[in-house]
Scaffold this motif. Structure first.
Motif, mmCIF file in Angstrom:
data_model
loop_
_atom_site.group_PDB
_atom_site.id
_atom_site.type_symbol
_atom_site.label_atom_id
_atom_site.label_comp_id
_atom_site.label_asym_id
_atom_site.label_seq_id
_atom_site.Cartn_x
_atom_site.Cartn_y
_atom_site.Cartn_z
ATOM 1 N N THR A 141 -1.955 10.888 3.064
ATOM 2 C CA THR A 141 -2.646 9.609 2.882
ATOM 3 C C THR A 141 -1.909 8.490 3.602
ATOM 4 O OG1 THR A 141 -3.501 10.329 0.729
ATOM 5 C CG2 THR A 141 -3.498 7.972 1.164
ATOM 6 N N ILE A 142 -0.586 8.482 3.492
ATOM 7 C CA ILE A 142 0.203 7.456 4.188
ATOM 8 C C ILE A 142 0.028 7.589 5.696
ATOM 9 C CG2 ILE A 142 2.558 6.678 4.699
ATOM 10 C CD1 ILE A 142 3.252 7.344 1.775
ATOM 11 N N LEU A 154 0.818 -1.210 0.000
ATOM 12 C CA LEU A 154 0.000 0.000 0.000
ATOM 13 C C LEU A 154 0.856 1.266 0.000
ATOM 14 C CD1 LEU A 154 -2.734 1.434 0.194
ATOM 15 C CD2 LEU A 154 -2.607 1.156 2.683
ATOM 16 N N THR A 198 -2.474 -2.455 -4.742
ATOM 17 C CA THR A 198 -2.089 -3.094 -3.479
ATOM 18 C C THR A 198 -2.545 -4.537 -3.428
ATOM 19 O OG1 THR A 198 -2.209 -0.972 -2.321
ATOM 20 C CG2 THR A 198 -2.331 -2.971 -0.973
ATOM 21 N N SER A 211 2.476 2.048 -3.270
ATOM 22 C CA SER A 211 1.433 2.367 -4.250
ATOM 23 C C SER A 211 0.932 3.790 -4.058
ATOM 24 C CB SER A 211 0.275 1.367 -4.130
ATOM 25 O OG SER A 211 0.678 0.068 -4.505
ATOM 26 N N ILE A 212 0.809 4.241 -2.816
ATOM 27 C CA ILE A 212 0.427 5.633 -2.561
ATOM 28 C C ILE A 212 1.506 6.578 -3.095
ATOM 29 C CG2 ILE A 212 -0.002 7.358 -0.765
ATOM 30 C CD1 ILE A 212 -1.199 5.059 0.934
ATOM 31 N N ARG A 237 0.065 13.005 -0.735
ATOM 32 C CA ARG A 237 0.461 11.601 -0.610
ATOM 33 C C ARG A 237 0.964 11.280 0.795
ATOM 34 N NH1 ARG A 237 4.788 10.702 -4.739
ATOM 35 N NH2 ARG A 237 4.980 12.980 -4.693
ATOM 36 N N THR A 263 -5.258 2.755 -6.320
ATOM 37 C CA THR A 263 -4.329 2.365 -5.266
ATOM 38 C C THR A 263 -4.725 1.041 -4.631
ATOM 39 O OG1 THR A 263 -3.945 4.713 -4.819
ATOM 40 C CG2 THR A 263 -3.201 3.146 -3.151
ATOM 41 N N GLY A 269 -7.950 9.486 0.207
ATOM 42 C CA GLY A 269 -6.718 9.472 -0.584
ATOM 43 C C GLY A 269 -6.422 8.119 -1.197
ATOM 44 N N ILE A 270 -7.139 7.076 -0.767
ATOM 45 C CA ILE A 270 -6.987 5.750 -1.365
ATOM 46 C C ILE A 270 -8.227 5.463 -2.197
ATOM 47 C CG2 ILE A 270 -6.794 3.266 -0.948
ATOM 48 C CD1 ILE A 270 -5.297 3.880 1.611
ATOM 49 N N GLN A 294 1.145 7.476 -6.782
ATOM 50 C CA GLN A 294 -0.029 8.187 -7.276
ATOM 51 C C GLN A 294 0.361 9.457 -8.029
ATOM 52 O OE1 GLN A 294 -2.280 9.050 -3.741
ATOM 53 N NE2 GLN A 294 -3.200 7.023 -3.603
#
Length: 336
Positions: free
Chosen positions: A219-220, A147, A259, A150-151, A216, A255, A250-251, A154
């Motif tokens: 989001t993480i 994940l 994942t 992948s974020i 980003r 994404t 954000g996902i 983006q």
């Protein structure tokens, strides 16, 4: 839309790390296991989706075809070495996570995948499957390790995303366990990615230096706060798993698909919202390089349940449209 398509599916071969043959260090201090795949098996194709760029600190493919992977498992950091020999996969693992990694070895390498469930309806896919019989969809069982990168991927170029992943893992991760008394292993420079708490403590200026914008990184940070709940998605069916991940602002579908293709071995997790993939699929299956997501999904409809496998085969076929526009220009917020 995202500025990339899944790098693991690229038709060209992934570069190998320039490490001598003796990188396959003696496993005297390691736990070991062998596994015999139930059919044709291509180690590079199967584990290739784990690679995030040519110098990914969590993954290496050495000159003799040995794959190394550093992971943060539920039982702690672990390093896994995989070698294909005589129709078998020989595995060695180090660290607190070694038993977990070896216990899940068959699942990781696609033992629960069913390639025979795919029925090609297009000649291109039939020919590609025939030429790549060793393709199986891996399943790591680990959500966050797929994940977070992948974020990072983006809406940026792959080079930007790979750089950010590399810098952050090397700075805030931990050196991977392994045969550290062997120079060849040390030369790999493997690192285990940070744990959830460490991700949450990375200062804003370090995200900036790595070229990661506030959207980003935010989001993480939201994801790692509920990391345990997100890891539960690894045991869910695809619709429920996607819904769980997409609860995080954000996902989105792009994404979550990227994942779950890795963590869950999701054969139907088709990547929508990608800048390039609809045109690639449209070109391969209908001669339309200008296809959008809607047309891509219509073309993939006959493969429902296997749409991700279909797109991987298309990408592996090399039947992609010629580039007609400049590559997406990389940004560098670290200089701002």
């Amino acid at each position: 839309m995202a500025g990339r398509f899944a790098p693991h599916s690229a038709p060209r071969s992934a570069p190998r790390t320039a490490v001598p043959h003796q990188a396959a260090a003696p496993a005297a201090d390691a736990l070991t296991r062998e596994w015999t795949p139930p059919g044709p098996f291509d180690l590079r194709l199967v584990v290739g989706p784990l690679r995030r760029g040519p110098v990914d600190p969590t993954y290496r493919l050495t000159g003799d075809g040995t794959a190394w992977r550093a992971s943060r498992t539920p039982t702690g950091p672990g390093t896994l070495r995989l070698t294909a020999r005589g129709g078998r996969i020989e595995a060695a693992a180090w660290g607190p996570g070694a038993p977990w990694l070896l216990d899940r070895l068959p699942t990781l390498l696609g033992a629960t995948d069913d390639p025979d469930a795919f029925r090609p309806r297009h000649r291109l896919l039939a020919l590609t499957r025939h030429s790549r019989p060793g393709l199986r969809l891996l399943r790591t069982g680990l959500v966050m390790e797929s994940l977070i990168p992948s974020i990072l991927e983006q809406k940026v170029t792959t080079d930007e995303a790979y750089r950010a992943w590399r810098l952050l893992v090397r700075k805030y991760g931990t050196p991977a366990p392994g045969p550290t008394d062997h120079a060849a292993f040390t030369a790999l420079g493997l690192h285990v990615m940070p744990d959830a708490r460490t991700w949450s403590l990375i200062p804003s200026w370090e995200w900036h230096r790595a070229g990661v914008d506030a959207k980003r990184s935010g989001t993480i940070l939201r994801a790692v706060r509920v990391a345990r709940r997100l890891e539960e998605a690894a045991a869910m069916e695809l619709p429920e798993a996607m819904a769980r991940l997409e609860l995080i602002p954000g996902i989105g579908p792009w994404t979550s698909a990227e994942t779950l293709q890795r963590s869950n071995g999701a054969a139907d997790a088709v990547t929508v919202g990608d800048l390039h993939l609809p045109g690639i699929v449209g070109h391969a299956l209908a001669g339309n390089r200008d296809a959008d997501d809607e047309e891509m999904l219509a073309l993939l409809a006959p493969y429902e349940g296997q749409r991700h496998r279909a797109t991987r085969l298309i990408l592996l076929s090399g039947h992609t449209p010629a580039r007609r526009a400049p590559r997406m220009t990389p940004g560098d917020i670290a200089r701002l």
